[in-house]
Scaffold this motif. Structure first.
Motif, PDB file in Angstrom:
ATOM      1  N   TRP A   9       0.840  -1.202   0.000  1.00  5.23           N
ATOM      2  CA  TRP A   9       0.000   0.000   0.000  1.00  5.23           C
ATOM      3  C   TRP A   9       0.872   1.248   0.000  1.00  5.23           C
ATOM      4  O   TRP A   9       1.946   1.269   0.583  1.00  5.23           O
ATOM      5  N   ARG A  10       0.374   2.280  -0.637  1.00  4.51           N
ATOM      6  CA  ARG A  10       0.976   3.595  -0.508  1.00  4.51           C
ATOM      7  C   ARG A  10      -0.140   4.614  -0.321  1.00  4.51           C
ATOM      8  O   ARG A  10      -1.320   4.341  -0.589  1.00  4.51           O
ATOM      9  N   HIS A  11       0.253   5.810   0.109  1.00  2.72           N
ATOM     10  CA  HIS A  11      -0.703   6.872   0.440  1.00  2.72           C
ATOM     11  C   HIS A  11      -0.147   8.167  -0.147  1.00  2.72           C
ATOM     12  O   HIS A  11       0.586   8.905   0.534  1.00  2.72           O
ATOM     13  N   PRO A  12      -0.436   8.437  -1.426  1.00  2.34           N
ATOM     14  CA  PRO A  12       0.218   9.562  -2.123  1.00  2.34           C
ATOM     15  C   PRO A  12       0.080  10.899  -1.401  1.00  2.34           C
ATOM     16  O   PRO A  12       1.034  11.683  -1.381  1.00  2.34           O
ATOM     17  N   ILE A  13      -1.095  11.151  -0.829  1.00  2.00           N
ATOM     18  CA  ILE A  13      -1.313  12.367  -0.053  1.00  2.00           C
ATOM     19  C   ILE A  13      -1.544  11.928   1.392  1.00  2.00           C
ATOM     20  O   ILE A  13      -2.502  11.194   1.674  1.00  2.00           O
ATOM     21  N   LYS A  14      -0.700  12.306   2.283  1.00  2.37           N
ATOM     22  CA  LYS A  14      -0.748  11.856   3.673  1.00  2.37           C
ATOM     23  C   LYS A  14      -2.156  11.982   4.252  1.00  2.37           C
ATOM     24  O   LYS A  14      -2.761  13.060   4.199  1.00  2.37           O
ATOM     25  N   SER A  15      -2.689  10.859   4.741  1.00  2.49           N
ATOM     26  CA  SER A  15      -4.010  10.801   5.377  1.00  2.49           C
ATOM     27  C   SER A  15      -5.177  11.084   4.429  1.00  2.49           C
ATOM     28  O   SER A  15      -6.311  11.213   4.874  1.00  2.49           O
ATOM     29  N   HIS A  16      -4.896  11.159   3.130  1.00  2.00           N
ATOM     30  CA  HIS A  16      -5.946  11.442   2.148  1.00  2.00           C
ATOM     31  C   HIS A  16      -5.939  10.380   1.053  1.00  2.00           C
ATOM     32  O   HIS A  16      -5.731  10.676  -0.125  1.00  2.00           O
ATOM     33  N   GLY A  17      -6.151   9.121   1.440  1.00  2.00           N
ATOM     34  CA  GLY A  17      -6.315   8.081   0.440  1.00  2.00           C
ATOM     35  C   GLY A  17      -5.267   6.986   0.470  1.00  2.00           C
ATOM     36  O   GLY A  17      -4.068   7.263   0.479  1.00  2.00           O
ATOM     37  N   ALA A  18      -5.749   5.730   0.482  1.00  2.00           N
ATOM     38  CA  ALA A  18      -4.888   4.549   0.414  1.00  2.00           C
ATOM     39  C   ALA A  18      -4.986   3.928  -0.971  1.00  2.00           C
ATOM     40  O   ALA A  18      -6.056   3.923  -1.588  1.00  2.00           O
ATOM     41  N   ALA A  23       3.271  -4.268  -7.203  1.00  2.00           N
ATOM     42  CA  ALA A  23       4.724  -4.270  -7.125  1.00  2.00           C
ATOM     43  C   ALA A  23       5.205  -2.834  -6.982  1.00  2.00           C
ATOM     44  O   ALA A  23       4.493  -1.885  -7.337  1.00  2.00           O
ATOM     45  N   VAL A  24       6.440  -2.673  -6.467  1.00  2.00           N
ATOM     46  CA  VAL A  24       7.015  -1.340  -6.343  1.00  2.00           C
ATOM     47  C   VAL A  24       8.537  -1.461  -6.261  1.00  2.00           C
ATOM     48  O   VAL A  24       9.059  -2.455  -5.763  1.00  2.00           O
ATOM     49  N   GLN A  25       9.220  -0.469  -6.772  1.00  2.00           N
ATOM     50  CA  GLN A  25      10.677  -0.391  -6.686  1.00  2.00           C
ATOM     51  C   GLN A  25      11.046   0.386  -5.428  1.00  2.00           C
ATOM     52  O   GLN A  25      10.715   1.561  -5.296  1.00  2.00           O
ATOM     53  N   ARG A 240       7.317  -7.542  -4.931  1.00  2.00           N
ATOM     54  CA  ARG A 240       6.033  -7.884  -5.542  1.00  2.00           C
ATOM     55  C   ARG A 240       5.179  -8.652  -4.548  1.00  2.00           C
ATOM     56  O   ARG A 240       5.714  -9.342  -3.670  1.00  2.00           O
ATOM     57  N   ARG A 241       3.890  -8.543  -4.697  1.00  2.00           N
ATOM     58  CA  ARG A 241       2.997  -9.380  -3.888  1.00  2.00           C
ATOM     59  C   ARG A 241       3.374 -10.839  -4.057  1.00  2.00           C
ATOM     60  O   ARG A 241       3.713 -11.285  -5.159  1.00  2.00           O
ATOM     61  N   ASP A 242       3.315 -11.574  -2.950  1.00  2.00           N
ATOM     62  CA  ASP A 242       3.648 -13.003  -2.872  1.00  2.00           C
ATOM     63  C   ASP A 242       5.146 -13.272  -2.881  1.00  2.00           C
ATOM     64  O   ASP A 242       5.557 -14.448  -2.875  1.00  2.00           O
ATOM     65  N   ASP A 243       5.986 -12.235  -2.872  1.00  2.00           N
ATOM     66  CA  ASP A 243       7.417 -12.464  -2.711  1.00  2.00           C
ATOM     67  C   ASP A 243       7.691 -13.091  -1.340  1.00  2.00           C
ATOM     68  O   ASP A 243       7.035 -12.732  -0.335  1.00  2.00           O
TER      69      ASP A 243
END
Length: 248
Positions: A9-18, A23-25, A240-243
């Motif tokens: 998960w990431r939250h591009p705007i702090k406290s404003h959306g998950a 996958a992510v680098q 990645r998910r499931d790594d």
């Protein structure tokens, strides 16, 4: 330890959306790309774009639980983010150039007796995480199940605004990792400290209403209000998910 990476998960705007990812680098010494890239400072804040600032400077779920019901979707090519909330509908903006639209849209979610949202802040070299070092937050699904049992309801992981959720651990096993290094996919992370939790976790991310005494359950069941751990990326790489997750 036979653990796997179950959720990202990431939250591009702090406290404003998950926002869920497949996958992510990860980059050594940095926060997750696009995680807390922007933060909404309130009218009493001392935060600016020159340096990291503590969470007390920002509009957040601990003070405005309705914010917890926002979801996000990022277009990394254009820099535009689509936000959705069950009461407000949908908004697509570039927080860099359309801060006023974001504040006008989400502002009604902040209680009138709290400092109101005023401006959007971005520190160029890191995300505005709750730690004064660039952190990635790790959480355990088995610890979540243990807490859900104590509360008497299935708790949505989004309550905890975590980056990585791991399956296959024993409850609270993650607290034993302080000072140790994990390998997840191609990346390595060193675990730094436990995460002390706040009232944001009492709010349901589907509704934005406070409906579970997570802090009381933690205190009553385990004598603390900690959940999850903060880590720093020590070796860059794609996850990645499931790594598989390996304790080094």
């Amino acid at each position: 330890m036979m653990a796997v990476l179950a959720q990202i998960w990431r939250h591009p705007i702090k406290s404003h959306g998950a926002e869920a990812l497949e996958a992510v680098q990860l980059i050594a010494g940095q926060t997750m790309p696009w995680d807390r890239r922007w933060a909404v400072a309130h009218e009493a804040a001392k935060a600016d774009a020159s340096a990291w600032s503590p969470c007390a400077n920002f509009s957040r779920g601990a003070k405005a639980p309705a914010l917890m019901a926002i979801s996000a979707k990022t277009d990394e090519t254009t820099g535009r983010i689509t936000l959705r909330h069950p009461e407000l509908g949908e908004l697509t903006i570039d927080p860099e150039t359309e801060a006023e639209a974001l504040i006008a849209w989400a502002g009604p979610l902040v209680p009138t007796d709290r400092a109101q949202s005023a401006r959007v802040v971005r520190v160029p070299d890191r995300g505005m995480t709750d730690t004064d070092f660039p952190s990635i937050s790790l959480n355990s699904t088995s610890s979540l199940r243990a807490l859900s049992q104590k509360v008497g309801a299935d708790l949505d992981p989004r309550r905890f605004r975590g980056n990585l959720w791991l399956d296959g651990l024993g409850p609270w096993e993650e607290f034993e990792w302080i000072g140790k290094t994990l390998r997840i996919g191609e990346a390595e992370l060193r675990v730094i400290e436990r995460i002390g939790r706040c009232l944001a976790t009492t709010a349901n991310p589907k509704t934005g209403a406070r409906d579970a005494d997570t802090l009381g359950a933690l205190e009553d069941g385990w004598g603390h209000t900690d959940f999850g751990v903060y880590a720093e990326v020590t070796q860059s790489g794609v996850i990645r998910r499931d790594d598989p997750v390996e304790l080094l």
